[in-house]
Structures are given as structure tokens and as C-alpha cells.
Enzyme design. Structure first.
Site, short mmCIF file in Angstrom:
data_model
loop_
_atom_site.label_atom_id
_atom_site.label_comp_id
_atom_site.label_asym_id
_atom_site.label_seq_id
_atom_site.Cartn_x
_atom_site.Cartn_y
_atom_site.Cartn_z
N GLY C 148 -2.65 3.35 -9.33
CA GLY C 148 -2.52 4.71 -8.85
C GLY C 148 -1.95 5.60 -9.94
CB CYS C 149 -2.28 9.24 -10.56
SG CYS C 149 -2.07 9.84 -8.87
CE1 TYR C 150 3.01 12.19 -8.14
CE2 TYR C 150 1.66 11.43 -6.31
CZ TYR C 150 2.31 12.46 -6.98
OH TYR C 150 2.25 13.73 -6.49
#
Lengths: 345, 345, 345, 345
Positions: C148-150
Site C-alpha cells: 500500500g502507498c501509506y
């Protein structure tokens, strides 16, 4: 106190009406309807209204709008025409912010809006709610067709020139730019932040519904046939509209005469600000206010005159203009509740 | 009518004061000074004020501010301290929107602001203008130190927790985000549209002047030593501030008790809106208004409590708060002239 | 040439994959599927690709993805798990940009994503595609769970601290901010320009799916129990992510030692840029590039260390990271096709 | 490898040249000058270049530009004319991104730019660097006047119509809109985020320097006298330019013939994309790329033809176009180093 109902309060013109009417000294908000949000407090959807608007949305069938003095329709096209006849019959004044009553010509309406008109008999009595050009008729009206946002700028910008017979009515070019809120509070890909931010484009260049509305209204002021090329564009800003209006001069006239003409026409219009000749009005100078500002230009002192017009599309271009009409219809000061100063920066 | 002077009206807090004061029912704008813009009508610089503010800027030496009842300083740090003593001696009340009187401790001021304090004798009498925590003192004050924008959010968010002794005062973390207008109307590369749009960054993480101000004020409410990590960030929006405040609970407390605590503390504060537990306040819900909104969270029901606080940095964080102080100082309703509803969208 | 298929190419990670892969020297774009857009040339939907990508979308049942060497899933959660088993059985490598294979624990997946996992037997063999921490496993993988990005920013920021045992793993606070493209190309009110522009807010503060993913991965590097408070916020910008990571130091360590630790950890990582101690990375310095930048801070030389991390959420946070994995899986240079310089301004 | 020098690398066209040239396969960056930033590594000012450009700025007197094969001037007007003669004498090719050599007529230059021209003898040999209309001359040139951003769009949009004699050359109206980066990296109030965000305005309507440049170039293609009304506007976006070009048809022509005309004219132009008739090009479809896209419209099938033209003002409108010229001057592929795909979203 004027008892006010709002049909369709979940869009941007709806919440803008609420912002203005909640602090209007002569208004009592009485009902606001929404098919989907029955029972939801308005302030739950729009937290800016927390503590200021206590109303909840009610389903259309539960709200007794006939007890209102006036009902605003902040709805998609087609809704007002379905409900207006009964309200008018009950003595309720109606202000439609959509297009149902903007075109006097039923065929033209049906061509551009692709729906049949269900109460064409009201088209004649409907008054086009552009106060600056129609003040007296509005004062006596029961049914108002609130102008479109683009047409407001085009009419107020071209009107003095056409009325004075100074320009060629057959070669008007209006290059107009609108903030994204003009597309409404609808879940559409094209209005996403990631699609419309940091971007600029034209749209509907082949033909836009605001062309026939504007042409028909402008035709009232000249015997020449009005021909208008209208090109709308989308600007990555929330509110604001900027129209760059081009016209070809057909008579000798000095810049001073042009300026005087405009100043004279609008000297009694509290919401039209004719700026000095050669000024560059900015949309933000109208952000959140009902003011429309304009300035004249004449590049190279040639035969093209340019009128730059700015407004907040949600206020003077929609909700504010509607309240301005209400004020006139009920004998109030035209400016009542509408003296907010624009938010700058 | 209260005669009001503004020193330094060419910045964003200056024009915001004008926007608010021009429609304030009890105020008469009397003078506005600017060294550079002597003679320029205010509305020529800020077209949003056309037709609403007739004043022109006057050079500081021409404006007789001693005839005012109150003078606002919307100036860089250091200006108010130079002029306040004479004004106070002449019976004029002074509200400084900069930092000259925010820190009681002269040494701390000189360390953080890098200039000598020229009237330290006034530091004691200056009242910190955070109405929610200091209402009575403000009512009797002649000299107000208007709080910084970030400190307003941090104090109002942490205060109930510290006062009730519920959290560890030694491990506060405030992650704060501000719109670009907080940098003022100064020609600086970093504030250009092309530099700050479509971008996000932290700044001054090593140390920011709002830390000592906040720490000193919060220390009033607890015997524990307050230790605060404050991290400011720049958001690509014009107005708005969002503070995400973290604290470690040091006592057993239910979410309901936390919520009740905050609601009780602010029940009489007209400009603090405690939203339901778990809400996500948006900065735009305060755009152009003097409201500050907050909501409590407790992720995973663990021992970290989060207070989300939003405000418009130019209103509750600056000009609106200053007017709120003026209202109290002159015995007016605290809300006079400050009931604008936020502009949404 | 590697034959590449993309499932679900109409979203932002899909078009970003196309932008990167269309100029990748070792890739041949072979198929791109979309249920809704069967037959539509990709460049008709994304005009940025006109003249550069000749492919048309094909319906999932028409595209023979088994002829590809690798298939990227740029789809909502749940799609990859339905198709991956057959593709893997056919010898096609699979890179899932959604969450289907990110959590090793099936129960945790089903709790957070609210759908049953249909091929839990693949969870064990799936490799978490964070190249900086998992390079060797990725090189031998057939099935990649792209992070995921975060979580990418949180893991790369916290990892050196946890591995070195310098901080209290039980009190991590990650205050993270994302551009709006992170919400995807979905027609939702909250992602409209008029809703998210000129605005800032937190969301999902009570619990976000990226918390268990991050916690599980970080737990690999420490024996202490990892406890993470993760607070996501929405920034009015299209691309970009900024994570402000707080940790409490549990050992004596100098700033120089901290800096050296990070520089040593990432010296061989071509896409991690450890900036000088005390720098303030800006998201725009990564716009359109696969670089992730970070910088260390220690306010007041106290016991809190802050790691500021920025990346382009669509590149290093999604599509670029996926291509980085592909490069490793096929024995290419890790940087192949990924050396675009960020667009500034 | 071509040895390249850049004079004035601290502005937006400078950093854009660096972004493009740093990955150009045939270029070796040799020197970059800045009066103010002598010694500063370029990547310290523009973190997007960290790890990719190792050069430092050097003071103009220290950089031996005569060792370069070509020098780009990304400077304010007036700088190139001071240094070009010596460089040309030393056999170095010169590409000026400012206006020093754009106007063949010295008097016109001095009227519009308010400075004397110090090397008028070079005006004749300077080649106007619009590759699409001037390819052969550029191939043989030593001194290039890189076109202005607005003129690029106006010339490429109007050229086919004028050359074919289809429109009235005496009534051209160009309504053009530019992103804020066009104002450069200069600390000016008007370019601040808080001034130009969420705002739209026209500027320089009375007369802009790009009018004489465009008129003079267009005049080459028609015997009729070209009269152009050019109205520039500022859009709240970083990059991008959209020109809405109006012309009055003077001959019978079908839409198909118009479309064919444009497609034929630009079939060999790798950076001009003629979209289908009636399309609405978006600026973002060119963001970061050297493509210029255009589409034709004819509202109501009347006698007005509209050409919509978009480009990235910093690439095709400045740095990319300059590199395109360099490619031609040195016998490289016209597209070398310029095949970046636009960043969308």
C-alpha cells in the site's frame, strides 16, 4: 417574516441559498426537501451550517410547501415544472433556479433540454429574473425563471452595447470560463479533483444550452439579428466565472463614451460594479458576494470592444440572484441579506 | 460607534480586518495606515472592497490614531511595541495581531524573535487575547496580544485535557497544517503558486516561534511540565488550519467522559464547536467564519487521544479573534459582526 | 521483451502503469482488460497516451492473459485472488497492486476487507513487494503483493529505527497526508474538486486498513510489540504523499549516528534518497518519479525523532513500485524504465 | 556527446531544460551559470534533481561557455544579446529562450521591450525556432530565437487556415489562457498562491508583447494584412496553456476539408497531435511532455471556425521546443530525449 421553502437542498445552489437565507433579516426558513435525505439534519450534510440552520431535510411528500410564501427550486431541470402549478394555485410564489421557465419558446426548450414541457401555459407569465434588466416585471411576478450563470454575465456585458446600437449584433463572441462548482454536487468522473485540478479545457463548444437563452434575451434589445458564438471552459477553481466578451464596433465611439454608457446604465444597480476603463477584474473579488464586476477594453484602439465580466457563479450566477429576485417580489430592499463582502484572499 | 484604526492594512490580516469591520454594526473605520501606499484608496488594492470601504491608506505620520478608540496592529513583529506606549497613554486601546506582547518573558521573546523588546514594562499588563480561556481579563484590558494561529488551535484542543489532568503533559505531539495565506502577503519564492500548489511539506520542524507561546500558555493549566513537539506543515490551500493533536492518557477515562468534558468546557463559547466523537472536521467548514471546530478520537480505544481542530487561520486564527477581543473590551456582544457563515463549497 | 498484461486499466494506477510501461525498454504491452470499456482504444480514455499506446481495452473473457509473462492487477480488492490461481498455474507471474495478498493472516484480511479470501493457500507464497526490505525474495517470486502507498512510507521510515532497537516500538505515531488521486478514479462526492479543493481533513482516524499491513511488516524487524497510531489526511493536490513519523528514542544516540544509520541502510537502494539531517522534503520533488525521499529531525534535541518521508503515491506508492518488482522478478536492472525525473514545478 | 551550457538556470525554463537534458542520450551538461548562486549545487535548489544532476551553478565570469557546443539562454530579455556575439564568434551555437531575437524589426523590439538592441546585425541571421514551420532553416542555424509560449499555439493553430486562404486574416481573435508558471520563478505578489489560486483573470488586454511576434510570423503565410486581437488570461494551474482561436471563414469549406487540411499539414510533425474534429483537448494531456494538441470546431456550422490548442507552456512552449531545435541543429532525431509521456492525472 417571509416563510421560505427550498426544494432540492443537497446541491451547491441549495446550500448557497441556505447560507444566504439563514442570515437574511426578513426570512424564516420553513422547509427544505430532499428525496434521499429525509430526516437528515441539514447541518449534518453541510457542517458549515452547524449551529446556524436547525432544519432537517424532509421528503417531498411530507413537506407542506403550500404554507410557504415562496419556494425556491434548486433542482435539476424538470422538477419545478412538475410542482409549480399547484404551488402557484395555492398562492405561493415560485423561483426556479433551473431552466424550466427560462425559454419562452416551448419548442426551443424541448430541443435543448430533451424533455417535454409539462406546463407550457406558465411560460408566458414566468418572469426572467435578471433584476438589472427586468426590475419592474420581477416586482410583480409570481413565477421567476432565475437566469443561468453564463447568461447573466453575457447579458449584462452586451446589453448596453446592443441597446445603444454600437456593435454588430451578428458577430458576438463570448469566451467564458467557469469554476468547477458550476457542474454541481454530482458524483461524476469529470468533476473529480484529480481530473479537473491543474487542468484547463473547453467543453460543449458545439452547442450549449445557455446560447439560446442568452440570444433570446439579448434579442429584446436590438432589431438586428443576434448571432452569438459562446465557448465555455472549465477553470480549476471552486467558484467564479469570467466572461471575455468580444464585439465589433459598428459606429464611431470614443472610449470615454463607452465607459460613460456603461456607468449610466448601471448607476442604480447595486450589484453591478463598472470598473475603470482598462481594468482587469478578478473572479476572487466577487467570491461569496452577489457583486458582478466588469471592465471595458479596446485593444489598439481598434474596432473590437472587449467587456470583461466576473461574478461568483453560485451567488450572482445562481442563489444570490434568486434572493435578489425574492427581495424585489416582496417589496424589500433589493440588497437585503446580500451585502456580504467577497472573501479575499 | 467605536472609532477604529488599523496600522498596516496591506497584508492579509489587514484586509481581513477590513472585511469584518466594514460590516460590523458598532464600528466606524477611521484610519488605516501604510508607509508605502499613502493616498491609495484601500479598494484600489483590494477590489473586493470596492463600494464598501471608502478609506484611503495614509502614511503613519499623517494618521492621527490618537483619535481612535482602538487601534489594531496588523503589522510585522516589532511595530506595535514602538507605537503602543503613546497610544495607551492617550487612552487608546491597542490590539496587536503580531507577537510583540504574546510572551510574558522578555528573554524568551528576544531569543525567538531576534529583536530587542522596547517596552517590556507593558508585558505584564498585556492580556493574551484567547477569549475562550481569558474572557474576563480581556473585558478589562487596554492592550491585547492576539494569539498566534497555530497556538489558538493547540490551546483550545489541549486545554480541557490538561486542566482535567487526564494526559501526560510531557509528551504532547501537535502535527499542524496551515494554508498558504499564513505566510502573509509577501513576495517570496516559497509562497508562489508554482512552488506551493500541488505540493506538501513540513517546515521549521527544528523549532517554531509558536512553540514557546503555546507551551507558556498551556503551562497555566497544569502543574506537570508541559513538553510539546509541534510540527507545522504547508497545505496547498489559501485559508484553513488543521491541527492533529496527540496526547497520551494517564488516567482511566471513557470516550463518553472525554466528550462530555469538552462539551462542558465550551458550552458557552460561541465560536467553539465540539463535534460528535469520531467526527472529521474539515477546514472548509470554517472558511471565512470565526468558528473553530474540533472532534475527539481514540484509535483502537487505546491510550492515545487525538483532538482534531480546524479553523480559518485568517479569522479565528487572526482577524476574527481580534474583533472578538474588541467586542469584549467594549462591552459588546462577543459575536457582534462575526456571524458570517462559512463559504462551502 | 516481457509480455505484459494489465487487468483493470481504467483507474489511476492502471494509466500510471501504462505511462511507465509504454516507454520501458524491455516490455511489450500485450493486453489490457476492462469489463466496461471493451473495444475502446486506451488513448481515447487517456489522451496523454495518444500516439504512444495503440492497445484497446478488451473484455476480461476475450483477453488471453495466459500468453503474458506477467500480469498486473490494478483492480479493486478481490479481483486478483479470483484470477491469480489460474494464471500462476499457467506459468504467468502475477503482481497485485491491491490488497489481496498483503496480509499473511487470512482472518485479519477478512476482518479488514470484509470479503472472504478465495485462495488463502497462496498467501504463504505471495511475496510482499517492498524491494528495499525484500529484494531477494522478490527476485524469486511468482506472486507479488505490491505494498500500500501509506505502508511504503511508514515501513521505510521506521525500519532502520526498529531494526537498530533505538525506539520504543509501542508508541509509534504516523501522521500521514495523501493527495486526492489516492482515492482512485471513482465517481464519489468526497473526491470532487469542489469538495476537496481548498480544504484539508483527516479521515478514517478510528482505523484504516493500512495499519494492520504496516504493523505486521514492521513486526518482522523487532521483538517488541509494535503499536502504531496511524492518522491519514487528505491534501488538495493530485499526487504526493507526506508521512510525518514520530518515534520515542529508547537509547542514547547522536543525530550523526541516526543519520549514518539511515544512509547505510539505504545506500544501495536506488529509489530511496536520504536527505541531509534537518531537511524538509517536498512531495513535488517526487512528482511523477519513483523516488522516495526522507529526512530526519529531532526537535530541541529531545527524545522524539521525526522522520519525514515523501513519495508520489501513484509511482513509488503504486505503479512504479510494481514495475520495480517486475524488474527484479525478470532479472533486469532494478531501475529499468523508472528513471523519470520529477516534474518541478 | 553535445556539450551544453545553460545561462540562467535558476528559473522555471532553466530547471525544465535540466530535467530534459539530464536524460537526453546525446547531451553532456557542461556548465550552468547563475550570478547569485555561484557554487551552489543545482540539486540543492531543485531537489527533484538530487542524484541526477551533479553540476553546481557557476558565476558567469567563471564558466567558460566557449567550450560548449551550444548554449541555452534561459534568462530575462537582454542577456542573450549581450553574450551571443562572442559565443557565435567562438563557434558556439546559441538558443535564446527569451525574446532578444524573435522580432526581425529592431524598432518593434525596442518599442515592446523598452531596451535598446545591442546586436541588431544578428537579427537577420537568427532563425525563429518553430520547428513545424521552419524545420530546414533551423537545421542550418547557429542562432535560434525560441518562440514565445503563446505565439507557438497561435501560429500552429492559425497557420493552416491562413496558408490555405480560408479565413479573414483581418479579424483573428485569440483568447488564451496560461498556467502561473508562465510568470516565472520571480518573487512577485501577483504570482503568490494566495493571490492566484482559486482565481481567474485577464491581463495585459491592452497589448502584450506576444502580439507583434505572432502577427509578424503569421504575416509570412498570407498576403492579407493580419490583424490579431490577443487576450491572455491567468489560470490557477502550474503548467499548461489553452488557446481558443477564432477565425471567420471567407470561403466555402466543409468540416471534413478543414480537418483534412490540418491533418495533412502536421502529418510529419512528431509533436503536433491533430485530434478528431469536435474534440476538447485538455492541458493536462500535455503536462510534462513536448506534445501540442489541437482540435477544430465550427459552432452551429456557421462561419466561425475555432481551433482549440493546448500545450505545456514550459515544454513545447519553452524548454522542450528549445531542445527540439537543438536536435535539428545537430542532426539528431527531432524527438531525441523528448518522448516523455504526459503526467495524467
Amino acid at each position: 417574516m417571509i416563510k421560505v421553502g427550498i426544494v432540492g437542498g443537497t446541491g451547491y445552489t441549495g446550500v448557497e441559498l441556505l447560507r444566504l437565507l439563514a442570515v437574511h433579516p426578513d426570512v424564516q426558513l420553513t422547509a427544505i426537501t430532499s428525496r434521499k435525505e429525509d430526516g437528515l439534519p441539514v447541518a449534518d450534510m453541510f457542517p458549515s451550517l452547524r449551529g446556524r440552520v436547525e432544519l432537517a431535510f424532509s421528503a417531498p411528500d411530507k413537506a407542506d410547501l403550500s404554507k410557504c410564501d415562496v419556494v425556491f427550486f434548486a433542482t435539476p431541470h424538470g422538477v419545478a415544472m412538475a410542482q409549480a402549478p399547484a404551488l402557484l394555485a395555492a398562492g405561493v410564489k415560485v423561483i426556479d433556479l433551473a431552466a424550466d421557465f427560462r425559454l419562452k419558446d416551448q419548442a426551443s426548450f424541448e430541443q435543448w433540454y430533451k424533455i417535454p414541457h409539462t406546463c407550457p401555459e406558465l411560460l408566458e407569465q414566468a418572469v426572467y429574473g435578471l433584476a438589472e434588466l427586468n426590475r419592474e416585471a420581477i416586482q410583480g411576478a409570481s413565477l421567476i425563471a432565475n437566469p443561468g450563470c453564463y447568461p447573466t454575465t453575457m447579458q449584462l456585458g452586451y446589453y448596453p452595447l446592443l441597446k445603444a446600437g454600437l456593435v454588430d449584433a451578428g458577430s458576438l463572441i463570448a469566451d467564458c470560463k467557469s469554476g468547477v462548482s458550476g457542474a454541481g454536487r454530482k458524483a461524476e468522473i469529470g468533476s473529480l479533483f484529480s481530473e479537473s485540478s491543474d487542468n484547463f479545457k473547453a467543453y460543449s463548444v458545439a452547442g450549449h444550452r445557455h446560447t439560446p437563452e442568452t440570444t433570446a434575451q439579448l434579442q429584446r434589445f436590438t432589431d438586428e439579428k443576434v448571432e452569438l458564438v459562446f465557448t465555455p471552459h472549465l477553470v480549476p477553481m471552486i467558484r467564479g466565472m469570467h466572461s471575455t466578451l468580444y464585439a465589433r464596433l459598428s459606429k464611431e465611439v470614443s472610449n470615454e463614451e463607452l465607459q460613460s454608457l456603461f456607468e449610466a446604465e448601471y448607476q442604480d444597480a447595486p450589484f453591478v460594479d463598472v470598473m475603470p476603463f482598462g481594468a482587469h477584474p478578478e473572479t476572487r473579488s466577487t467570491r461569496g458576494s452577489n457583486m458582478l464586476r466588469m471592465a471595458l477594453h479596446r485593444p489598439g484602439n481598434g474596432n473590437t470592444v472587449i467587456v470583461l465580466v466576473v461574478q461568483d457563479n453560485l451567488v450572482k450566477g445562481a442563489a444570490g440572484q434568486a434572493v435578489q429576485c425574492m427581495n424585489l417580489m416582496f417589496g424589500l430592499e433589493e440588497t437585503a441579506g446580500l451585502m456580504q463582502i467577497a472573501l479575499l484572499p
